[in-house]
Design an enzyme around this catalytic site. Sequence first.
Site, PDB file in Angstrom:
ATOM      1  N   ILE A 135      47.475 -17.064  42.965  1.00 37.44           N
ATOM      2  CA  ILE A 135      47.609 -16.795  41.565  1.00 37.44           C
ATOM      3  C   ILE A 135      49.006 -17.302  41.100  1.00 37.44           C
ATOM      4  O   ILE A 135      49.295 -17.554  39.812  1.00 37.44           O
ATOM      5  CB  ILE A 135      47.373 -15.358  40.979  1.00 37.44           C
ATOM      6  CG1 ILE A 135      48.519 -14.521  41.607  1.00 37.44           C
ATOM      7  CG2 ILE A 135      46.150 -14.838  41.335  1.00 37.44           C
ATOM      8  CD1 ILE A 135      48.697 -13.089  40.990  1.00 37.44           C
ATOM      9  N   ASP A 136      49.851 -17.612  41.966  1.00 45.32           N
ATOM     10  CA  ASP A 136      51.402 -17.966  41.481  1.00 45.32           C
ATOM     11  C   ASP A 136      51.372 -19.449  41.130  1.00 45.32           C
ATOM     12  O   ASP A 136      52.328 -19.799  40.603  1.00 45.32           O
ATOM     13  CB  ASP A 136      52.179 -17.715  42.600  1.00 45.32           C
ATOM     14  CG  ASP A 136      52.592 -16.116  42.718  1.00 45.32           C
ATOM     15  OD1 ASP A 136      51.964 -15.455  41.988  1.00 45.32           O
ATOM     16  OD2 ASP A 136      52.903 -15.760  43.909  1.00 45.32           O
TER      17      ASP A 136
HETATM   18  O1  F6P Z   1      51.461 -14.134  46.286  1.00 52.42           O
HETATM   19  C1  F6P Z   1      50.732 -13.518  45.387  1.00 52.42           C
HETATM   20  C2  F6P Z   1      51.118 -12.243  44.819  1.00 52.42           C
HETATM   21  O2  F6P Z   1      50.154 -11.726  44.005  1.00 52.42           O
HETATM   22  C3  F6P Z   1      52.535 -11.993  43.945  1.00 52.42           C
HETATM   23  O3  F6P Z   1      52.428 -12.577  42.627  1.00 52.42           O
HETATM   24  C4  F6P Z   1      52.961 -10.958  43.879  1.00 52.42           C
HETATM   25  O4  F6P Z   1      54.483 -10.679  43.952  1.00 52.42           O
HETATM   26  C5  F6P Z   1      52.573 -10.785  45.524  1.00 52.42           C
HETATM   27  O5  F6P Z   1      51.619 -11.266  46.035  1.00 52.42           O
HETATM   28  C6  F6P Z   1      52.201  -9.002  45.879  1.00 52.42           C
HETATM   29  O6  F6P Z   1      51.999  -9.017  47.132  1.00 52.42           O
HETATM   30  P1  F6P Z   1      51.455  -7.745  47.746  1.00 52.42           P
HETATM   31  O7  F6P Z   1      49.872  -7.823  47.344  1.00 52.42           O
HETATM   32  O8  F6P Z   1      51.600  -8.091  48.915  1.00 52.42           O
HETATM   33  O9  F6P Z   1      51.655  -6.505  47.094  1.00 52.42           O
END
Ligand code: F6P
Length: 357
Positions: A135-136
Amino acid sequence: MKRIGILTSGGDCQALNAAMRGVVKSLVFSGEQIEIYGFLNGYQGLIYGNYRMLDVSDFSGILTRGGTILGSSRTPFKTIREPDEKGTDKVEAMKHSYYKLNLDCLLILGGNGTHKTANLLREEGLNVVTLPKTIDNDLWGTDMTFGFQSAVDIATNVIDNIHTTADSHSRVFIVEVMGHKVGYLTLNAGIASGADIILIPEIPYDMKKIIKAIEERKKRGSKFTIIAVAEGAISKENAKLSKKEYKKMLEKSPYSTVSYAIAAEIQKVTGQEVRVTIPGHMQRGGSPCPYDRIFASRLGAEAGKLILKGEYGFMVGYRNREIVKVPLDQVAGKLKKLDPDASIIKEAKMLGISFGD
Ligand code: F6P
């Protein structure tokens, strides 16, 4: 006959299933015989030989389903060369699973961390084809990743809904959007929803400029202000710190996220009520939007073509409106950041959006 191992690794996103379906469908319709081995929960499945043989019917009816039918997990690249707690050499274990099943190739769907490991497996001699998910939208070598547009839709919806309540209560609202390192999601959702201020990691903010933008809105007769803040937004002062110093500072901070720190400062200086909304993982959930369904299906079909031709060592990406194959060593270890001088940022500024800079 092609024997293909598939895995989805890292944070999930919408359209992972659509992409896998695209690959499998394109292979089936080519007439090629295939055997599919689905490794469960990302690289963990490949390391520990945890897989399921999948039938073509497993990929039916999943175009619209969010998440991943294979499960996912984060397996940090940083420690991939370190043995696990039982002393297992993870890289050798992954190679063992690959050779034991006599695979022709691995199809790996993932983001930045995932691509570093995928490239390492390529260097170790395995045949690998990858697809860009996150999504980034921060993956090098592709203008777009699947999951991004679906997340933009969700974050936009959140900010849209915040508008009415912010208006009723004459409040400043901060909506914290996902993205620790890059601001694509925040920028796009912010513009789409008419946010007044957008704060992203690539453009460090000055608190005084944020306050000024809020005050100017008030002078123009606007009762409320909407600020879209990326998780990784950073002040100009903090941007000068080393990584280590910044980490220490965050550990000591009384605020759980950057949005709460900004909110406290705005409330103190302007006296206006401030609220923070964090949609969090909602942004990664639910059904992929039509754009992502189409995009992931197209990428999947092209990945199927590479597998058929035995062209390995590539990520299937999207550049200048064309589906392209990008060598994995050009993708791995690089982050695609927003250029602060990009025309989209200039245009947003022309629309009166403040970036706090
Ligand atoms: O890499 C995608 C992402 O959704 C980022 O936007 C977010 O900062 C991170 O993953 C959150 O990670 P996790 O699901 O491990 O908390």
